[in-house]
Enzyme design. Structure first.
Site, short mmCIF file in Angstrom:
data_model
loop_
_atom_site.label_atom_id
_atom_site.label_comp_id
_atom_site.label_asym_id
_atom_site.label_seq_id
_atom_site.Cartn_x
_atom_site.Cartn_y
_atom_site.Cartn_z
N ARG A 35 0.83 -1.22 0.00
CA ARG A 35 0.00 0.00 0.00
C ARG A 35 0.85 1.26 0.00
NH1 ARG A 35 -4.54 -2.47 4.02
NH2 ARG A 35 -5.84 -3.34 2.36
N LYS A 218 -20.38 -17.61 -1.39
CA LYS A 218 -21.83 -17.44 -1.33
C LYS A 218 -22.42 -16.60 -2.45
CE LYS A 218 -22.07 -17.62 3.68
NZ LYS A 218 -22.17 -16.79 4.87
N GLY A 374 -10.41 -9.36 -2.50
CA GLY A 374 -9.34 -10.01 -1.75
C GLY A 374 -8.91 -11.38 -2.22
N GLY A 397 -13.64 -3.96 -0.89
CA GLY A 397 -15.02 -3.47 -0.81
C GLY A 397 -15.32 -2.37 -1.81
P1 AMP Z 1 -15.67 -14.86 -0.88
O1 AMP Z 1 -15.06 -14.16 0.32
O2 AMP Z 1 -17.14 -14.97 -0.85
O3 AMP Z 1 -15.11 -14.37 -2.17
O4 AMP Z 1 -15.21 -16.37 -0.72
C1 AMP Z 1 -13.88 -16.78 -0.77
C2 AMP Z 1 -13.79 -18.08 -0.08
O5 AMP Z 1 -14.65 -19.01 -0.72
C3 AMP Z 1 -12.42 -18.70 -0.10
O6 AMP Z 1 -11.90 -18.69 1.20
C4 AMP Z 1 -12.66 -20.13 -0.59
O7 AMP Z 1 -11.99 -21.08 0.17
C5 AMP Z 1 -14.15 -20.28 -0.43
N1 AMP Z 1 -14.68 -21.31 -1.32
C6 AMP Z 1 -14.56 -21.42 -2.64
N2 AMP Z 1 -15.13 -22.54 -3.09
C7 AMP Z 1 -15.65 -23.17 -2.02
C8 AMP Z 1 -16.35 -24.40 -1.84
N3 AMP Z 1 -16.63 -25.18 -2.86
N4 AMP Z 1 -16.71 -24.73 -0.59
C9 AMP Z 1 -16.42 -23.94 0.45
N5 AMP Z 1 -15.77 -22.78 0.34
C10 AMP Z 1 -15.38 -22.39 -0.89
#
Ligand code: AMP
Length: 417
Positions: A35, A218, A374, A397
């Site tokens: 940064r 999610k 991230g 964000g």
């Molecule tokens: P996000 O913060 O929503 O972008 O999610 C990132 C996280 O999603 C990472 O830490 C991944 O390990 C997790 N992730 C990706 N694919 C899967 C999966 N099939 N099952 C559980 N976690 C997952």
């Protein structure tokens, strides 16, 4: 709009909002200086033209209170070394008028952590949102936030915002302060300019075909982006943990895979929207499943909609990886946010790697590729492929809100949108 390249800094004092929220170890030493390095082009430009610098930033979450753990005094030497100039320190950011007034051309003053004052974030402290007096406290805080911003503005002739990471916040130093400078004396820094241009490349000046890859855990946290992109993309890859909410919604068996049961209708709706809008929606058809959520569990490749009981989908399977690559190949605009599997486990990186490799190839063939949010940045760094994509955003964000189509207060305060 004034730009940093058009401004003459000779004899001027510039107050610059940077993001020096760097990670520190137990001894207060910086463990990642990305940064600080990111802000150097802007800071050096002001000094090289004979201007003086007042640098301001937040660090951590001190929640409106002085806290030595988050003192920017810890980074004075590092900033000085990287900038190649001595850096003075103002231990109270709201009482730095004298030090600022005394600054001569080429001199630098770093202000103490802005968030030691609750006025920076503008949220009332010590009062619950449910409290009947909350609204009055909020109003009073907004007024003192203006005063605080006015004080910061009084230190300088011009204002530069180079902190993209906080551009989605209407804080004193990121947006309110800009109200005290006229349009000719406020501008975006180089880093901000690059970020804003990168977002424009994927939302406004789109070269087609446009492929967006959304992964992560999610659907719920990505829905705003998915809906905004649906009107813009040619190909939409939805991967990672989201895969199983889609599989379940379509009647599949997903074993222990991550799923949002309250988002099944939403998933079906996304499928319908894609059809109606002629978007090529790519969802996982096979997966690498594990019998536990750990790197060295037993694994098997199975259909994403027929995962045996006791197993969970942790990465995209080989057939899905091919489909990802096909949707990325030939694209001229690419956005990637969120991994295609649990990439933190070395045995479940193949899906994300297939995406990274296809993006690198398309980029070499002339595509503009933006990686942001991230985890996809961590992913591309893990693969050592950061130099094979067009742009890696520094704002988590802030980038996500920009892609959702929201106006960023930090940018609007300068561009006047
Ligand atoms: P996000 O913060 O929503 O972008 O999610 C990132 C996280 O999603 C990472 O830490 C991944 O390990 C997790 N992730 C990706 N694919 C899967 C999966 N099939 N099952 C559980 N976690 C997952």
């Amino acid at each position: 709009m004034m730009t940093i390249d058009n401004y003459n800094f000779a004899g001027k004092k510039a107050i610059v909002r940077v993001d020096f929220n760097v990670p520190l170890n137990e001894e207060g030493k910086i463990t990642d200086d990305t940064r600080i390095r990111g802000a150097l082009p802007t800071l050096k430009k002001v000094l090289a033209e004979g201007g003086a610098l007042i640098i301001m930033s937040h660090m951590g979450k001190p929640k409106g209170k002085v806290n030595a753990k988050f003192s920017l005094s810890q980074i004075v030497d590092a900033v000085s070394e990287k900038l190649g100039a001595p850096v003075q320190f103002a231990p109270d950011c709201a009482k730095a008028a004298e030090a600022a007034a005394a600054l001569k051309a080429g001199e630098v003053l770093l202000l103490e952590n802005l968030r030691f004052y609750p006025e920076e974030e503008g949220k009332p402290v010590g009062i619950d949102k449910e409290d009947p007096a909350y609204n009055d406290a909020k109003k009073a805080m907004k007024e003192s936030q203006k005063e605080f911003a006015k004080t910061l503005a009084s230190y300088a002739d011009c204002y530069i915002n180079d902190a993209f990471g906080t551009a989605h916040r209407r804080h004193a130093s990121t947006a309110v302060v800009a109200d005290y400078f006229d349009a000719d004396n406020k501008m975006l820094g180089y880093l901000m300019e690059k970020e804003v241009q990168a977002v424009d490349n994927i939302l406004k000046d789109i070269k087609r075909p446009f492929t967006a890859i959304m992964g992560g855990s999610k659907v719920s946290t990505k829905i705003g982006i998915i809906e905004n992109l649906m009107d813009k993309v040619d190909n939409l890859i939805l991967c990672g943990g989201m895969t199983y909410t889609f599989a379940k919604a379509q009647g599949g068996e997903i074993g222990n895979s991550i799923v949002e049961m309250d988002k099944l209708d939403l998933a079906l709706n996304i499928i319908e929207q894609a059809k109606a809008k002629g978007v090529n929606l790519v969802l996982g058809t096979d997966c690498k499943a594990g019998d536990d959520f750990k790197n060295d569990c037993n694994t098997q490749i199975c259909p994403a909609n027929a995962i045996p009981e006791g197993w969970e989908g942790l990465d995209a399977g080989p057939e899905t990886q091919k489909a990802f690559a096909a949707a990325i190949e030939g694209a001229k605009t690419i956005l990637w946010n969120g991994p295609a599997g649990v990439f933190e486990f070395d045995n479940f990186t193949a899906g994300s790697r297939a995406i990274a490799e296809a993006i690198a190839k398309a980029t070499a063939d002339g595509a503009f590729s933006l990686i942001g949010g991230g985890d996809s940045v961590a992913c591309i760094n893990k693969f050592g492929m950061a130099d094979q994509v067009s742009y890696i955003s520094t704002g988590g964000g802030a980038l996500l809100e920009a892609i959702e189509g929201k106006v960023l207060p930090g940018v609007a305060a300068i561009k006047g949108e």
